[in-house]
Design an enzyme around this catalytic site. Structure first.
Site, PDB file in Angstrom:
ATOM      1  N   TYR A   6      -2.861  -4.550   8.092  1.00 54.51           N
ATOM      2  CA  TYR A   6      -3.189  -4.477   9.297  1.00 54.51           C
ATOM      3  C   TYR A   6      -3.077  -5.060   9.924  1.00 54.51           C
ATOM      4  CZ  TYR A   6      -5.891  -7.827   6.670  1.00 54.51           C
ATOM      5  OH  TYR A   6      -6.944  -8.776   5.940  1.00 54.51           O
ATOM      6  N   GLY A   7      -2.439  -6.194   8.821  1.00 46.70           N
ATOM      7  CA  GLY A   7      -1.203  -6.908  10.130  1.00 46.70           C
ATOM      8  C   GLY A   7       0.186  -7.019   9.828  1.00 46.70           C
ATOM      9  N   GLU A  72       0.426 -13.695   0.191  1.00 47.00           N
ATOM     10  CA  GLU A  72      -0.638 -13.624   0.404  1.00 47.00           C
ATOM     11  C   GLU A  72      -1.218 -14.726  -0.093  1.00 47.00           C
ATOM     12  OE1 GLU A  72      -1.740 -12.469   3.409  1.00 47.00           O
ATOM     13  OE2 GLU A  72      -1.659 -10.117   3.114  1.00 47.00           O
TER      14      GLU A  72
END
Length: 282
Positions: A6-7, A72
């Site tokens: 989503y980014g 991440e």
């Protein structure tokens, strides 16, 4: 396995190269949650049933997953991870999937709520570029509508006709008097008009497409003009698709009037045939 991004992992974003060997399942995907700006150039998602976060769905292998974990800074069973990797339900035009998603674990990582849940749209609204490309596939191909609304000056720069591959145009938005045009990600091809509009034209489109009413949402697609690929072009996609229904005659005429002599003859014929099939008496 599948992963929802989503980014910065989305197409044309800074970390998308990590997914270069992944298989795109859906460019138009969403998940329940809330999206926040971290202030560090990337967003963070929190679990919530109150909102939706928009992104893309990919099929990946273990090697890609390891790269995403590194990005991440995620390690299984570590207490101080920034993100938690979890299984979630992901929604697309072609049904629901189960897949992985990275959500905020460190309290306070996400600072500013992104109310519409779309990182690309958030960046566009913040940057306020002088102009943007806009792909029209329905009644916004019709110049007469712009003239009546006294906004024709916002749409006078026409880049030309182009194609959106991977999507079909259908009448999936239900209004009081019939269907309205939408694109659905089903592997088809939609032709339309590419406009180069000033940034202020975006607010007219938001109003016309009922963005704040939950009718259509802004999204970003890649279109082809001849053989040139133009990335991240703004267009609109229906939030809640309904069974296809015939549009009213005045709306059908706008689409045909706006596309005649601009899209390919074969596609124009297809538009006519689809309207007749749905019951429009042209």
């Amino acid at each position: 396995m599948k992963v929802f991004v989503y980014g910065t992992l989305r197409k044309h974003e800074g970390n998308h190269a990590l997914l270069k060997s992944a298989v795109l399942i859906a460019q138009q995907a969403w998940i329940y949650g809330e999206l926040f700006d971290t202030g560090y150039g990337y967003p963070a998602m929190k679990r919530s049933e109150q909102g939706k976060v928009y992104g893309e769905l990919y099929e990946i292998d273990q090697a890609i997953l390891s790269k995403l974990d590194d990005l991440e800074e995620y390690k299984a069973d570590r207490e101080d991870n920034l993100y938690e990797r979890m299984e979630a339900q992901i929604f697309t035009d072609n049904g629901e999937y189960s897949g992985l998603v990275y959500i905020e674990k460190k309290e306070g990582l996400g600072k500013e709520l992104i109310p519409h849940g779309d990182w690309k749209l958030y960046q566009l609204l913040n940057k306020k570029p002088a102009s943007i490309y806009y792909f029209a596939y329905g009644s916004c191909m019709d110049v007469e509508r712009f003239e009546k609304a006294q906004v024709a000056h916002l749409f006078e720069k026409v880049a030309g006709a182009c194609k959106l591959e991977g999507y079909s145009m259908k009448y999936l938005f239900s209004a009081n008097d019939g269907g309205r045009a939408d694109i659905i990600e089903d592997g088809g091809v939609t032709e339309g008009i590419l406009y180069d509009i000033p940034f202020q034209g975006l607010y007219y489109l938001f109003d016309r497409e009922g963005f704040n009413l939950g009718w259509y949402r802004p999204t970003f697609v890649d279109v082809k003009m001849s053989e040139t690929l133009i990335p991240d072009v703004l267009t609109f996609h229906v939030y809640k698709k309904q069974p296809e229904s015939a549009p009213p005659l005045h709306y059908a005429k706008e689409i045909l009037r706006g596309s005649k002599g601009r899209v390919s003859p074969g596609y124009y014929q297809k538009l006519e045939e689809e309207l007749v099939r749905l019951g429009c008496k042209l």
